[in-house]
Design a protein around this motif. Structure first.
Motif, mmCIF file in Angstrom:
data_model
loop_
_atom_site.group_PDB
_atom_site.id
_atom_site.type_symbol
_atom_site.label_atom_id
_atom_site.label_comp_id
_atom_site.label_asym_id
_atom_site.label_seq_id
_atom_site.Cartn_x
_atom_site.Cartn_y
_atom_site.Cartn_z
ATOM 1 N N LEU A 54 0.828 -1.207 0.000
ATOM 2 C CA LEU A 54 0.000 0.000 0.000
ATOM 3 C C LEU A 54 0.862 1.257 0.000
ATOM 4 O O LEU A 54 0.515 2.261 -0.623
ATOM 5 C CB LEU A 54 -0.943 -0.003 1.206
ATOM 6 N N GLN A 55 1.978 1.190 0.713
ATOM 7 C CA GLN A 55 2.884 2.337 0.737
ATOM 8 C C GLN A 55 3.384 2.639 -0.676
ATOM 9 O O GLN A 55 3.457 3.798 -1.097
ATOM 10 C CB GLN A 55 4.059 2.046 1.671
ATOM 11 N N GLU A 56 3.733 1.591 -1.436
ATOM 12 C CA GLU A 56 4.181 1.769 -2.813
ATOM 13 C C GLU A 56 3.059 2.342 -3.676
ATOM 14 O O GLU A 56 3.258 3.289 -4.447
ATOM 15 C CB GLU A 56 4.627 0.433 -3.408
ATOM 16 N N LEU A 57 1.864 1.755 -3.555
ATOM 17 C CA LEU A 57 0.730 2.168 -4.393
ATOM 18 C C LEU A 57 0.305 3.599 -4.083
ATOM 19 O O LEU A 57 -0.078 4.349 -4.984
ATOM 20 C CB LEU A 57 -0.445 1.203 -4.194
ATOM 21 N N LYS A 58 0.374 3.975 -2.818
ATOM 22 C CA LYS A 58 0.027 5.351 -2.454
ATOM 23 C C LYS A 58 1.083 6.326 -2.944
ATOM 24 O O LYS A 58 0.766 7.450 -3.354
ATOM 25 C CB LYS A 58 -0.153 5.454 -0.938
ATOM 26 N N ALA A 59 2.348 5.913 -2.915
ATOM 27 C CA ALA A 59 3.427 6.777 -3.405
ATOM 28 C C ALA A 59 3.269 7.040 -4.902
ATOM 29 O O ALA A 59 3.653 8.097 -5.403
ATOM 30 C CB ALA A 59 4.782 6.138 -3.129
ATOM 31 N N GLU A 60 2.683 6.073 -5.617
ATOM 32 C CA GLU A 60 2.450 6.219 -7.059
ATOM 33 C C GLU A 60 1.083 6.835 -7.344
ATOM 34 O O GLU A 60 0.680 6.932 -8.506
ATOM 35 C CB GLU A 60 2.567 4.853 -7.734
ATOM 36 N N ASN A 61 0.365 7.200 -6.274
ATOM 37 C CA ASN A 61 -0.964 7.824 -6.393
ATOM 38 C C ASN A 61 -2.008 6.911 -7.015
ATOM 39 O O ASN A 61 -3.041 7.369 -7.506
ATOM 40 C CB ASN A 61 -0.884 9.129 -7.206
ATOM 41 N N ILE A 62 -1.762 5.621 -6.985
ATOM 42 C CA ILE A 62 -2.730 4.662 -7.522
ATOM 43 C C ILE A 62 -3.833 4.400 -6.503
ATOM 44 O O ILE A 62 -5.014 4.267 -6.845
ATOM 45 C CB ILE A 62 -2.026 3.352 -7.927
ATOM 46 N N VAL A 63 -3.463 4.328 -5.249
ATOM 47 C CA VAL A 63 -4.435 4.123 -4.166
ATOM 48 C C VAL A 63 -4.383 5.325 -3.236
ATOM 49 O O VAL A 63 -3.297 5.783 -2.863
ATOM 50 C CB VAL A 63 -4.140 2.828 -3.382
ATOM 51 N N ARG A 64 -5.561 5.847 -2.904
ATOM 52 C CA ARG A 64 -5.643 6.980 -1.986
ATOM 53 C C ARG A 64 -6.102 6.508 -0.613
ATOM 54 O O ARG A 64 -6.479 5.345 -0.424
ATOM 55 C CB ARG A 64 -6.630 8.020 -2.534
ATOM 56 N N LYS A 65 -6.100 7.398 0.357
ATOM 57 C CA LYS A 65 -6.563 7.064 1.694
ATOM 58 C C LYS A 65 -7.997 6.566 1.639
ATOM 59 O O LYS A 65 -8.788 7.030 0.829
ATOM 60 C CB LYS A 65 -6.469 8.279 2.611
ATOM 61 N N GLY A 66 -8.310 5.652 2.537
ATOM 62 C CA GLY A 66 -9.649 5.081 2.546
ATOM 63 C C GLY A 66 -9.794 3.946 1.557
ATOM 64 O O GLY A 66 -10.911 3.512 1.262
ATOM 65 N N TYR A 67 -8.650 3.475 1.023
ATOM 66 C CA TYR A 67 -8.651 2.362 0.081
ATOM 67 C C TYR A 67 -9.526 2.652 -1.129
ATOM 68 O O TYR A 67 -10.476 1.921 -1.442
ATOM 69 C CB TYR A 67 -9.082 1.061 0.767
ATOM 70 N N ILE A 68 -9.203 3.733 -1.818
ATOM 71 C CA ILE A 68 -9.897 4.111 -3.053
ATOM 72 C C ILE A 68 -8.879 4.098 -4.183
ATOM 73 O O ILE A 68 -7.800 4.681 -4.063
ATOM 74 C CB ILE A 68 -10.533 5.510 -2.940
ATOM 75 N N VAL A 69 -9.240 3.438 -5.279
ATOM 76 C CA VAL A 69 -8.351 3.377 -6.436
ATOM 77 C C VAL A 69 -8.542 4.630 -7.279
ATOM 78 O O VAL A 69 -9.658 5.003 -7.620
ATOM 79 C CB VAL A 69 -8.649 2.127 -7.295
ATOM 80 N N ASP A 70 -7.439 5.280 -7.615
ATOM 81 C CA ASP A 70 -7.472 6.434 -8.503
ATOM 82 C C ASP A 70 -7.281 5.907 -9.924
ATOM 83 O O ASP A 70 -6.173 5.562 -10.329
ATOM 84 C CB ASP A 70 -6.350 7.413 -8.147
#
Length: 302
Positions: A54-70
């Motif tokens: 999740l840390q990787e995915l959030k750093a790439e802005n693919i996943v946002r807080k609240g487990y939402i996929v961008d």
């Protein structure tokens, strides 16, 4: 953003880090988990490992807080998470058929099928516009059938030799192949109708028909870029083109009502076949988006 590619995407041992990242994204999109514990349980990994991913995915802005996929960010980095993409479908025979790159080999078979169904569509358009072609849509049909059978044969092997989600991927790719075969069939039908009726549309009606044929070619190009080049961001443009097609179809149906019954029947028959061909390209594109990203494409707004 790094650009890692997938190797051996449908094999039984596809539990590498990238494959797990893809499963995390798909699980978030499919189940909308409220807690990290629930998400970890769904994917079948530890919460500690999930936190790293999740840390990787959030750093790439693919996943946002609240487990939402961008979706927008996900599509930009689709080559990082795709189960299939490993480069261009036009790779050399040796590269595409390597035992650790079955996904690329399968995409190459689909690309060969797409190329001949596109030629059939172009031949149908030429027939409507009374332009010469080297091979008619009908003469290309045997080649389409041959390449379609080759895709299905390979997919049957994948279905029998892979665990979930490999068998699901094979089923979706089978639908894409069938959609392409239907496009070729509709092209043959259009060419047959044109040859049988021996009549030409003129004026505004001819212009609208030409626009619809061109829109079909553009949508096919977008579909190809999505499936073979992993350019998921063009889905919005595909949908915009689809809206244009429906507008042109509505205007065309209003125009042809002024013609005599025979001409009306001729134009409506061709237009309906065109409409179906375009529908199957759009459907194939949406399946390709889901296969590459794990995300339902209806989440994208035009």
């Amino acid at each position: 953003m790094s650009h890692r590619t997938w190797h051996h995407p449908l094999a039984r041992d596809q539990q590498g880090r990238d494959a797990t990242r893809a499963q995390v994204v798909e699980a978030i999109d499919r189940t909308a988990p409220k807690t990290k514990e629930k998400l970890a349980r769904t994917v079948g990994i530890s919460e500690q490992y999930l936190s790293e991913l999740l840390q990787e995915l959030k750093a790439e802005n693919i996943v946002r807080k609240g487990y939402i996929v961008d979706d927008e960010a996900l599509y930009r980095g689709a080559s990082n998470i795709s189960k299939l993409y490993g480069g261009s479908a036009g790779e050399t025979e040796t590269d595409a058929d390597a035992p650790d790159d079955r996904g690329a080999a399968l995409l190459k078979l689909l690309a060969r099928l797409e190329s001949v169904t596109t030629r059939q569509y172009e031949a149908a358009r030429a027939a409507f516009e009374s332009d010469p072609v080297d091979r008619s849509a009908k003469k290309l049909e045997s080649l389409t059938n041959e390449r379609y059978s080759a895709v299905l044969s390979e997919l049957k092997s994948y279905t029998l030799t892979t665990d979930w989600p490999g068998n699901r991927v094979a089923a979706d790719l089978s639908t894409i192949a069938t959609n392409l075969e239907i496009v070729g069939d509709r092209a043959c039908f259009i060419a047959d109708v044109v040859a049988r009726e021996e009549t030409d549309a003129t004026g505004m009606v001819n212009e609208r028909m030409t626009d619809i044929f061109a829109s079909g070619e553009q949508i096919n190009d977008y579909f190809s870029r999505i499936l073979f080049d992993c350019e998921l961001e063009v889905l919005n443009r595909l949908r915009e083109e689809e809206v244009t097609v429906h507008r042109d179809l509505d205007e065309l149906f209003e125009l042809v009502t002024a013609y005599d019954p025979d001409m009306y029947g001729y134009l409506v028959t061709i237009t309906r076949a065109l409409e179906r061909a375009i529908y199957y390209w759009v459907d194939a594109a949406e399946l390709a988006v889901q296969l590459h990203s794990g995300v339902q494409p209806d989440h994208v707004e035009i």
